[in-house]
Design a protein around this motif. Structure first.
Motif, short mmCIF file in Angstrom:
data_model
loop_
_atom_site.label_atom_id
_atom_site.label_comp_id
_atom_site.label_asym_id
_atom_site.label_seq_id
_atom_site.Cartn_x
_atom_site.Cartn_y
_atom_site.Cartn_z
N GLU A 40 43.25 38.09 22.20
CA GLU A 40 44.10 38.47 23.44
C GLU A 40 43.19 39.74 23.96
OE1 GLU A 40 48.43 38.73 22.83
OE2 GLU A 40 48.52 40.23 24.16
N PHE A 41 42.98 39.25 25.11
CA PHE A 41 42.28 40.31 25.96
C PHE A 41 42.85 41.10 27.28
CE2 PHE A 41 38.72 37.38 24.36
CZ PHE A 41 38.23 38.17 23.81
N GLN A 42 42.74 42.23 27.36
CA GLN A 42 43.29 43.07 28.43
C GLN A 42 42.31 43.51 29.50
OE1 GLN A 42 46.53 45.22 27.11
NE2 GLN A 42 46.16 46.76 28.98
N ASP B 286 46.38 36.12 42.47
CA ASP B 286 46.32 35.04 42.00
C ASP B 286 45.08 34.22 41.66
OD1 ASP B 286 48.03 33.00 40.94
OD2 ASP B 286 47.53 31.67 42.73
N ASP B 287 44.27 34.43 42.68
CA ASP B 287 42.92 33.67 42.50
C ASP B 287 42.10 34.13 41.34
OD1 ASP B 287 43.36 31.85 44.60
OD2 ASP B 287 42.24 32.92 46.15
N PHE B 288 42.08 35.85 41.37
CA PHE B 288 41.35 36.45 40.48
C PHE B 288 41.86 36.09 38.91
CE2 PHE B 288 40.82 40.05 37.49
CZ PHE B 288 39.68 40.35 37.66
N ASP B 289 43.23 35.94 38.77
CA ASP B 289 43.69 35.74 37.61
C ASP B 289 43.66 34.03 37.09
OD1 ASP B 289 45.59 35.67 35.41
OD2 ASP B 289 47.07 34.45 36.43
N TYR B 290 43.46 33.16 38.06
CA TYR B 290 42.90 31.81 37.85
C TYR B 290 41.51 31.80 37.27
CZ TYR B 290 40.97 27.20 39.12
OH TYR B 290 40.24 26.17 39.22
N LEU B 291 40.58 32.58 38.26
CA LEU B 291 39.32 32.62 37.85
C LEU B 291 38.91 33.28 36.42
CD1 LEU B 291 37.49 32.84 40.95
CD2 LEU B 291 37.57 30.93 39.70
N GLY C 54 40.81 33.36 34.36
CA GLY C 54 41.28 32.21 33.17
C GLY C 54 40.48 31.15 32.88
N GLU C 55 39.73 30.66 33.93
CA GLU C 55 38.73 29.73 33.61
C GLU C 55 37.53 30.04 32.89
OE1 GLU C 55 38.81 26.61 34.60
OE2 GLU C 55 40.93 27.01 35.21
N VAL C 56 37.21 31.50 32.96
CA VAL C 56 36.20 32.10 32.23
C VAL C 56 36.60 32.13 30.73
CG1 VAL C 56 34.76 34.23 31.67
CG2 VAL C 56 35.04 33.26 33.94
N LYS D 230 44.67 34.57 25.29
CA LYS D 230 45.64 35.05 26.31
C LYS D 230 44.91 36.37 27.11
CE LYS D 230 49.79 33.82 23.89
NZ LYS D 230 51.04 34.56 23.09
N HIS D 231 45.23 36.36 28.15
CA HIS D 231 44.77 37.54 28.77
C HIS D 231 45.76 38.07 29.96
CE1 HIS D 231 44.01 34.72 32.08
NE2 HIS D 231 44.05 35.98 32.81
N THR D 232 45.97 39.37 30.05
CA THR D 232 46.68 40.14 30.99
C THR D 232 45.71 40.92 31.77
OG1 THR D 232 46.87 41.77 29.28
CG2 THR D 232 48.72 40.27 29.52
N ILE D 233 46.16 41.32 33.12
CA ILE D 233 45.41 41.90 34.08
C ILE D 233 46.22 43.06 34.56
CG2 ILE D 233 44.50 41.92 36.36
CD1 ILE D 233 44.34 38.65 35.88
#
Lengths: 425, 129
Positions: B43-45, B60-65, B67-69, B89-92
Motif C-alpha cells: 500500500e503506497f501513499q 482523476d487523470d493523475f490518479d489513473y496514470l 494507478g497504471e504505474v 493500493k495507492h492513495t494520493i
C-alpha cells in the motif's frame, strides 16, 4: 591482380604477391607475363611485415585510409583498357558507383538484409585475419629454422617435425590473406551509412565509443538489430583481451564468447552501465576494477547476467524509444515548425529493447490519428503549447487502442531500471 | 521451504521513478514534486506537492496514470514470485509542501528528473520536463 601489381600500393602488391606464391608456376605466368622463368633464381617472396600491415589495415587497424577507401579490385579482363589508363579508372569508378545503391535508397528490410550480409562478411574477414596471424607466426618460425638449417646447423627432432608440419605455412598465409581481401571486397560492395563505416573502421574501444557517442542515431538505424550485441561484446573483449580477443568473439569462438558474456555480466554487477559506451570505456581503463571483473567473469552467474545484458542493450542506449506522435502526423507538410519540433522530441527514453513495428503499434497509431483528426488543429498556426497539449491527450488516454502501448512502455521502464541496477539478476 | 522474496521498496523505487519520469512528469507540468511511502505492505501513499489548485479532471487523470504505474509494479512482482497475485493500493494526498515525515521518499522532482534525464534522455533537459 595485375592492376594491383602495377599500380597498387606497396602493401597491395605484397598481398597479391603472397597470393601468387600459392599458385602453380604456369598460372603465375598467365597473370604476370613478365614473371621470371621457372629456372631463374628469382622467387615470389612474402614481405611478412607488409602483408600483416595490409591485413591490419583491412581490419581497420592501420592508419592508411587509402586502402579501404580505394577498395580491392579483382582480376582484369584482357579486353578491357589497360588498368593504368584514365579510361579504365573512370569506367571502374563509375561502375562501382552504379553497382552500389546508396544507403538512403534502401528500404528497411533491405537495410536489415545488408546488415546481416555485412556481419557475415566481417566474420569471414576476421576469421581470415586470425588465420593470417597464426599462419604468419608459423611462417616466421619456419623461416628461422630454415635459415639455421641452410647455414649448416643441425636441427633437433622437434624442430624438424615443426618444419615438416608447417611446410605449407607460406601458402596458408597467402590463402588467409586472399580470404581477407575477398571478404573486404564483398564488404566494399555493400552499401553503408557513413557513420557505420566510421564505427566499423574504429581500431580501439575508445574510438568506437566516441563514434557511438557522436552519431548514435545513424548507427542504430544502420545496424538494424543484430550487430550491437556483437559490438558490445567486442568492445569489452577488445579492452580486456586486445584486438585478437575482440575478433575471436566476433568469429563465434564459444569459450571466448562465454567469457565475454561473463565480463559484461561482471561489469554490470560492478555497477557499470554496459549500454553506455562512455561508462564502458571508463571501466575498461580502470585497472583495479578490471582485475576484479576478470576474476568474476568465468562464473556461471556472471555469464548468465552478461547474456541478459547483451540482449538488453540491442539497439543502443540512446536509440529513440517510442515516438508518442506517429510519423504521418509529425511529417505533415503544413505543420508549424514549433509543433513539429515538439512532436519530434517527444518520445519515451530507451527501455532496453528495440522499438520495432508491431500490430499493437499499428492499432495505437490508428487511435492517435483519430484523436488528431477530432482535434482539428490549424496546422500552420499550431503552437508549442498546442503540440504539448496533444501529447498530453495521448499519454492520458484511456482509449483501449492507445493505453496498452503506453502501459507496455511503463512495464519496460520498470524492468529496465531494475536490470540496470542489477536487481533483476 | 523458504518463500521466494520479492523486490523490496528500495529496489522498486528506481523503476517507479523511471515510469513517472516517462509518463507523468511531462504530462502534469503543474506538479512541483511527488513523494511516496509504503504505508502498509503493498500500500503506497503518494504526496503531490503543488501550489496551484487543480480541477477534479486533472486529479482523476493523475490518479489513473499513477494507478497504471502501480499495475505495472504488480505485474513485475507477480513475475518475480510466480503463482502469486499482487494487489497494490495507492492513495494520493496533495498540498503545498510534503509533510515532515521521514518515511516519504522522493519519487519525482526537478532534481530526480535532471538526474534521470542526464543519464537516459538528455534531450528532455531542453524543455525542462
Amino acid at each position: 591482380m595485375r592492376r594491383q601489381l602495377t599500380d597498387g600500393t606497396p602493401q597491395q602488391r605484397d598481398v597479391v604477391l603472397a597470393q601468387l606464391n600459392t599458385l602453380p608456376v604456369d598460372m603465375k605466368a598467365a597473370i604476370v607475363p613478365d614473371n621470371p622463368a621457372p629456372d631463374q633464381t628469382r622467387t615470389f617472396g612474402i614481405n611478412m611485415d607488409a602483408s600483416m600491415k595490409a591485413a591490419h589495415e583491412l581490419r581497420g587497424e592501420g592508419d592508411d585510409e587509402n586502402v579501404t577507401g580505394a577498395g580491392w579490385q579483382g582480376a582484369v579482363h584482357a579486353s578491357e583498357p589497360p588498368p593504368d589508363s584514365p579510361e579504365y579508372r573512370a569506367a571502374d569508378a563509375e561502375a562501382r558507383q552504379l553497382d552500389t545503391p546508396s544507403w538512403e535508397e534502401l528500404g528497411f528490410l533491405r537495410k536489415v538484409g545488408v546488415a546481416f550480409e555485412r556481419f557475415d562478411q566481417e566474420n569471414k574477414q576476421r576469421g581470415a585475419a586470425l588465420s593470417a596471424d597464426s599462419a604468419a607466426r608459423h611462417w616466421q618460425q619456419v623461416q628461422e629454422l630454415q635459415r639455421r638449417k641452410d647455414a649448416g646447423e643441425a636441427l633437433n627432432v622437434r624442430e624438424e617435425q615443426y618444419l615438416l608440419r608447417n611446410r605449407r605455412a607460406a601458402s596458408d598465409l597467402a590463402q588467409a590473406v586472399s580470404r581477407i581481401v575477398e571478404a573486404q571486397r564483398n564488404i566494399d560492395r555493400l552499401p553503408t551509412s557513413g557513420a557505420l563505416r566510421q564505427l566499423l573502421g574504429a581500431s580501439t574501444a575508445a574510438e568506437a565509443a566516441r563514434v557511438l557517442r557522436e552519431r548514435p542515431g545513424e548507427i542504430a538505424q544502420a545496424l538494424g538489430v543484430e550487430s550491437l550485441p556483437a559490438l558490445t561484446l567486442s568492445l569489452v573483449t577488445l579492452g580486456v583481451l586486445g584486438p585478437v580477443g575482440g575478433g575471436l568473439v566476433l568469429t563465434g569462438g564459444g569459450g571466448l564468447e562465454g567469457y565475454a558474456n561473463g565480463l559484461i555480466g561482471a561489469l554490470t554487477k560492478a555497477g557499470v552501465d554496459v549500454s553506455r559506451p562512455d561508462d564502458l570505456v571508463r571501466a575498461l581503463q580502470d585497472k583495479d576494477l578490471m582485475d576484479r571483473v576478470r576474476g568474476e567473469a568465468t562464473t556461471k552467474g556472471a555469464i548468465e547476467a552478461g547474456i541478459t545484458a547483451v540482449s538488453m542493450v540491442i539497439g543502443g542506449p540512446r536509440s529513440k524509444g517510442h515516438h508518442w506522435v506517429p510519423g504521418p502526423i509529425r511529417n505533415l507538410p503544413n505543420l508549424s515548425a514549433d509543433a513539429r519540433k515538439v512532436f519530434n522530441d517527444a518520445f519515451s527514453g530507451w527501455y532496453g529493447e528495440p522499438h520495432l513495428w508491431s500490430k499493437e503499434h499499428a492499432i495505437y497509431n490508428q487511435g492517435v490519428t483519430e484523436l488528431w483528426d477530432k482535434a482539428k488543429y490549424n496546422l500552420s498556426k499550431m503552437t508549442k503549447q498546442d503540440a504539448r497539449d496533444f501529447i498530453d491527450q495521448i499519454t492520458r488516454s484511456r482509449d483501449p487502442r492507445i493505453a496498452p502501448l503506453r502501459n507496455a512502455i511503463i512495464d519496460k521502464r520498470l524492468r529496465y531500471e531494475r536490470f540496470l541496477r542489477g536487481d533483476a539478476q | 521451504m523458504k518463500k521466494p522474496q520479492g523486490p523490496t521498496f528500495d529496489e522498486l523505487l528506481p523503476g517507479m521513478q523511471a515510469a513517472f519520469f516517462e509518463i507523468l512528469w511531462p504530462t502534469f507540468r503543474w506538479i512541483q514534486s511527488i513523494w511516496i511511502k509504503e504505508s502498509k505492505k503493498s500500500e503506497f501513499q503518494l504526496f503531490v506537492e503543488a501550489t496551484a489548485t487543480q480541477d477534479n479532471k486533472e486529479w482523476d487523470d493523475f490518479d489513473y496514470l499513477a494507478g497504471e504505474v502501480f499495475k505495472g509494479v504488480e505485474r513485475l512482482l507477480d513475475e518475480s514470485a510466480p503463482n502469486s497475485k499482487h494487489k497494490i493500493k495507492h492513495t494520493i494526498q496533495h498540498g503545498p509542501s510534503v509533510p515532515k515525515d521521514h518515511e516519504y521518499r522522493e519519487l519525482m522532482s526537478d532534481r530526480v528528473f535532471k538526474k534521470i534525464a542526464k543519464k537516459h534522455a538528455p534531450w528532455r533537459l531542453d524543455n525542462g520536463r
